[in-house]
Write a protein that holds these residues in place. Structure first.
Motif, PDB file in Angstrom:
ATOM      1  N   GLY A 279       0.745  -1.195   0.112  1.00  0.00           N
ATOM      2  CA  GLY A 279      -0.101   0.231  -0.093  1.00  0.00           C
ATOM      3  C   GLY A 279       0.855   1.313  -0.087  1.00  0.00           C
ATOM      4  O   GLY A 279       2.045   1.306   0.484  1.00  0.00           O
ATOM      5  N   GLY A 280       0.352   2.246  -0.466  1.00  0.00           N
ATOM      6  CA  GLY A 280       0.868   3.724  -0.242  1.00  0.00           C
ATOM      7  C   GLY A 280       2.166   3.642  -1.300  1.00  0.00           C
ATOM      8  O   GLY A 280       3.201   4.383  -1.057  1.00  0.00           O
ATOM      9  N   ASP A 281       2.090   2.959  -2.302  1.00  0.00           N
ATOM     10  CA  ASP A 281       3.065   2.837  -3.182  1.00  0.00           C
ATOM     11  C   ASP A 281       4.505   2.280  -2.790  1.00  0.00           C
ATOM     12  O   ASP A 281       5.589   2.881  -3.266  1.00  0.00           O
ATOM     13  CB  ASP A 281       3.185   4.163  -3.946  1.00  0.00           C
ATOM     14  CG  ASP A 281       4.175   4.319  -5.521  1.00  0.00           C
ATOM     15  OD1 ASP A 281       3.722   2.999  -6.094  1.00  0.00           O
ATOM     16  OD2 ASP A 281       4.655   4.943  -5.824  1.00  0.00           O
ATOM     17  N   SER A 282       4.561   1.356  -1.916  1.00  0.00           N
ATOM     18  CA  SER A 282       5.362   0.690  -1.408  1.00  0.00           C
ATOM     19  C   SER A 282       5.568  -0.899  -1.462  1.00  0.00           C
ATOM     20  O   SER A 282       4.366  -1.241  -1.510  1.00  0.00           O
ATOM     21  CB  SER A 282       5.790   1.144   0.050  1.00  0.00           C
ATOM     22  OG  SER A 282       4.621   0.867   0.927  1.00  0.00           O
ATOM     23  N   LEU A 283       6.456  -1.475  -1.337  1.00  0.00           N
ATOM     24  CA  LEU A 283       6.594  -2.738  -1.241  1.00  0.00           C
ATOM     25  C   LEU A 283       7.291  -3.643  -0.157  1.00  0.00           C
ATOM     26  O   LEU A 283       8.251  -2.825   0.649  1.00  0.00           O
ATOM     27  CB  LEU A 283       7.435  -3.481  -2.462  1.00  0.00           C
ATOM     28  CG  LEU A 283       7.031  -2.667  -3.982  1.00  0.00           C
ATOM     29  CD1 LEU A 283       8.147  -3.008  -4.872  1.00  0.00           C
ATOM     30  CD2 LEU A 283       5.741  -3.362  -4.429  1.00  0.00           C
ATOM     31  N   VAL A 284       6.691  -4.828   0.159  1.00  0.00           N
ATOM     32  CA  VAL A 284       7.400  -5.718   1.131  1.00  0.00           C
ATOM     33  C   VAL A 284       8.178  -6.982   0.331  1.00  0.00           C
ATOM     34  O   VAL A 284       7.198  -7.406  -0.326  1.00  0.00           O
ATOM     35  CB  VAL A 284       6.645  -6.314   2.302  1.00  0.00           C
ATOM     36  CG1 VAL A 284       7.205  -7.091   3.279  1.00  0.00           C
ATOM     37  CG2 VAL A 284       5.924  -5.053   3.310  1.00  0.00           C
TER      38      VAL A 284
END
Length: 202
Positions: A77-82
């Motif tokens: 979410g929020g243009d981020s990755l795990v």
């Protein structure tokens, strides 16, 4: 100097717009996918094998020192990755999350609806959840472990509705920060340098 983010309550723009990806380790990618995509609802968006020579060869740029590793990415979410590397089973011990240079935990921002939904998904999956707990700055959090023993947190600022404003909630005034920082140093020049960007009031 580039313009300050309009959402930021302080005057020192950081050189990034946030986390691109957080790279973690697992020794069971299938269980990790089932938990992050199936339980938490973070879609798998990219699945690759680390190219030859990047693990133990001269091209290693800090990756785990193994060849042919899986390296999978989830939309946090929020243009981020795990992201996760899959380490060969038994090749490395499980880390102590309270050790220096270890990741103690990772917290994800949610809206009230997301917060309630993820709590229900965790409970439905039989995951032990601690919370909700008031953690300060108008924020409630829940805590739990993923299948790898990684401590995770979901944080919700209920008063923000569907538009979480993390920086606005968590940025202290200069005097609030100085109250704690003076326990670390009495160097007036250093104290000024690390707090001059903070607002005088909320």
């Amino acid at each position: 100097m580039r313009p300050v983010d309009p959402r930021s309550p302080h005057a020192a723009p950081p050189p990034s717009r946030g986390v691109h990806h957080l790279a973690l380790n697992t020794d069971d990618m299938k269980a990790t996918i089932d938990f992050y995509a199936g339980v938490l609802g973070m879609p798998l968006v990219h699945a690759l094998r680390v190219p030859p020579g990047v693990g133990v060869g001269p091209g290693n740029r800090g990756n785990p020192p193994f060849e042919n590793l899986r390296h999978y990415f989830f939309d946090a979410g929020g243009d981020s990755l795990v992201a996760f590397f899959e380490i060969p089973k038994g090749a490395k011990p499980q880390a102590d999350r309270n050790a220096v240079a270890a990741m103690q935990h990772c917290s994800f921002t949610t809206t009230p609806a997301q917060f309630d939904a993820v709590m229900q998904r965790l409970r439905d999956a039989g995951v032990d959840v601690l919370g909700p707990i008031d953690v300060g700055a108008g924020t409630q959090s829940i805590y739990f472990y993923d299948p790898n023993g990684i401590r995770l947190e979901y944080s919700c600022q209920h008063g923000d509705g569907d538009n979480p404003r993390v920086l606005e909630r968590w940025t202290q005034t200069r005097d609030e920060a100085l109250g704690e920082l003076r326990t670390l140093s009495d160097d007036a020049q250093w104290l000024d340098a690390v707090t001059r960007h903070l607002p005088a009031s909320r």
